[in-house]
Scaffold this motif. Structure first.
Motif, short mmCIF file in Angstrom:
data_model
loop_
_atom_site.label_atom_id
_atom_site.label_comp_id
_atom_site.label_asym_id
_atom_site.label_seq_id
_atom_site.Cartn_x
_atom_site.Cartn_y
_atom_site.Cartn_z
N VAL A 66 192.17 78.27 20.10
CA VAL A 66 193.13 79.08 19.33
C VAL A 66 192.69 80.54 19.42
N PRO A 67 193.57 81.41 19.94
CA PRO A 67 193.12 82.77 20.27
C PRO A 67 192.87 83.69 19.08
N MET A 68 191.79 84.45 19.18
CA MET A 68 191.54 85.60 18.33
C MET A 68 192.29 86.77 18.98
N THR A 69 192.37 87.89 18.28
CA THR A 69 193.03 89.07 18.84
C THR A 69 192.09 90.26 18.82
N ILE A 70 192.10 91.03 19.90
CA ILE A 70 191.30 92.26 20.00
C ILE A 70 192.32 93.41 20.10
N SER A 71 192.14 94.46 19.30
CA SER A 71 193.16 95.51 19.26
C SER A 71 192.60 96.92 19.32
N THR A 72 193.38 97.79 19.97
CA THR A 72 193.20 99.23 19.84
C THR A 72 194.35 99.70 18.94
N ALA A 73 194.44 101.01 18.72
CA ALA A 73 195.52 101.51 17.88
C ALA A 73 196.89 101.17 18.47
N THR A 74 196.96 101.01 19.79
CA THR A 74 198.27 100.85 20.43
C THR A 74 198.48 99.50 21.11
N ARG A 75 197.42 98.71 21.31
CA ARG A 75 197.59 97.44 22.04
C ARG A 75 196.87 96.29 21.37
N HIS A 76 197.47 95.09 21.54
CA HIS A 76 196.83 93.87 21.05
C HIS A 76 196.56 92.95 22.23
N TYR A 77 195.36 92.43 22.30
CA TYR A 77 195.00 91.49 23.37
C TYR A 77 194.73 90.13 22.76
N ARG A 78 195.48 89.11 23.20
CA ARG A 78 195.22 87.74 22.77
C ARG A 78 194.17 87.14 23.67
N ASP A 79 193.16 86.55 23.05
CA ASP A 79 192.04 85.98 23.81
C ASP A 79 192.41 84.59 24.31
N ASP A 80 193.35 84.52 25.26
CA ASP A 80 193.72 83.22 25.83
C ASP A 80 193.56 83.27 27.35
N GLU A 81 193.96 82.20 28.05
CA GLU A 81 193.64 82.15 29.49
C GLU A 81 194.38 83.19 30.30
#
Ligand code: X90
Length: 275
Positions: free
Chosen positions: A22-37
């Motif tokens: 189940v993905p965590m999320t990593i973010s900057t002020a402008t982008r969200h990255y889902r920690d998936d494949e």
């Protein structure tokens, strides 16, 4: 039986197991990255490195846990340490909601008090226990026992993101990375960062890790290494451990998004059992 972990376990699949990450999320002020494949780790790390503003992470939402539970009636969930993340709480909240509509389901949520390869050793043990065909309650008990005999160590070149997000004391983070200084640390019994030593350069950090692993009572059993974009360093560590423990059960693999963000470039994490 279904096995579910948040994405800090650094695994997307487990052979022969009904496994979901189940993905965590990593973010900057402008982008969200889902920690998936589908995450482009390299692109994310480059974007993060060029960002001057704050960056942050988020644990899985209750909804994401619920979709991972869907359709299963015997579920084991393994989360990153509750000492550093709200992931364990959000999994427990999702469990309550799922049980309201699926009153006969069983869900056991395990607080790993660890992360990355520390979760992986637990997940591999769980998979082995599930394949034995023993009962849900027996698995809980045996896993609890196994967990008492596991440890997590890590060597990091920077604690910038850990400090920025309030996961370590800024005083501990200071001076790491400057003058080639690495921090060697372990997970405390409460699942927080417990610094052990500061080492100058990779060679000394690796030697410190090997000595800590011996001191922990490692005997050549299951040992998993996650690295942040440095397979060479991970293999050097594996060789140094095999030197002391011939035939040791060691696997190395890249960290995925969440651990790469916090462990930072060249970071190494080591999960092991002392059986
Ligand atoms: O946003 C979130 O809820 C996730 C927060 C995660 C914070 C810690 C991640 C650590 C990753 C770095 C070193 C390992 C420390 C583990 C100590 C138990 C890896």
């Amino acid at each position: 039986m279904r096995l579910i972990a948040d994405s800090s376990c650094d695994l997307h699949t487990m052979p022969g197991v009904d496994f979901r990450s189940v993905p965590m999320t990593i973010s900057t002020a402008t982008r969200h990255y889902r920690d998936d494949e589908s995450l482009d780790l390299h692109a994310m790390l480059q974007d993060l490195a060029s960002t001057h503003g704050r960056t942050f992470t988020a644990c899985p939402s209750i909804g994401e846990w619920l979709s991972a539970f869907e359709g299963a009636d015997e579920i084991f969930v393994c989360t990153i340490t509750s000492g550093l993340s709200g992931t364990y709480s959000s999994a427990l909240a999702a469990k309550d909601i799922y049980l309201q509509s699926n009153p006969d389901a069983r869900i056991h949520v395990i607080d790993s008090l660890s992360t990355g390869p520390g979760m992986r050793v637990l997940l591999e043990e769980l998979a082995a226990l599930i394949s034995k065909g023993i009962s849900f309650d027996e698995i809980i008990q045996k896993l609890d026992d196994y967990k008492q005999h596991t440890r997590l160590f890590f060597a990091l070149q920077s604690l910038h993101n850990m400090a920025q997000n309030g996961r370590v004391n800024p005083l501990v983070a200071k001076a790491i990375g400057i003058m080639n200084i690495r921090i060697v640390a372990t997970a405390s019994p409460e699942g927080t960062v417990a610094p052990i030593a500061k080492s100058r350069g990779d060679k000394k950090a690796l030697a410190e890790l090997v000595s800590q692993i011996e001191k922990a009572g490692y005997k050549g059993g299951r040992l998993r290494i996650s690295h942040v974009q440095n397979p060479t360093l991970a293999n050097q560590l594996a060789l140094a451990i095999r030197d002391q423990f011939p035939g040791a059960d060691i696997l190395t693999s890249p960290a995925t998004g969440l651990c790469s963000y916090y462990a930072e470039q060249n970071g190494l994490l080591i999960g092991l059992d002392t059986l």
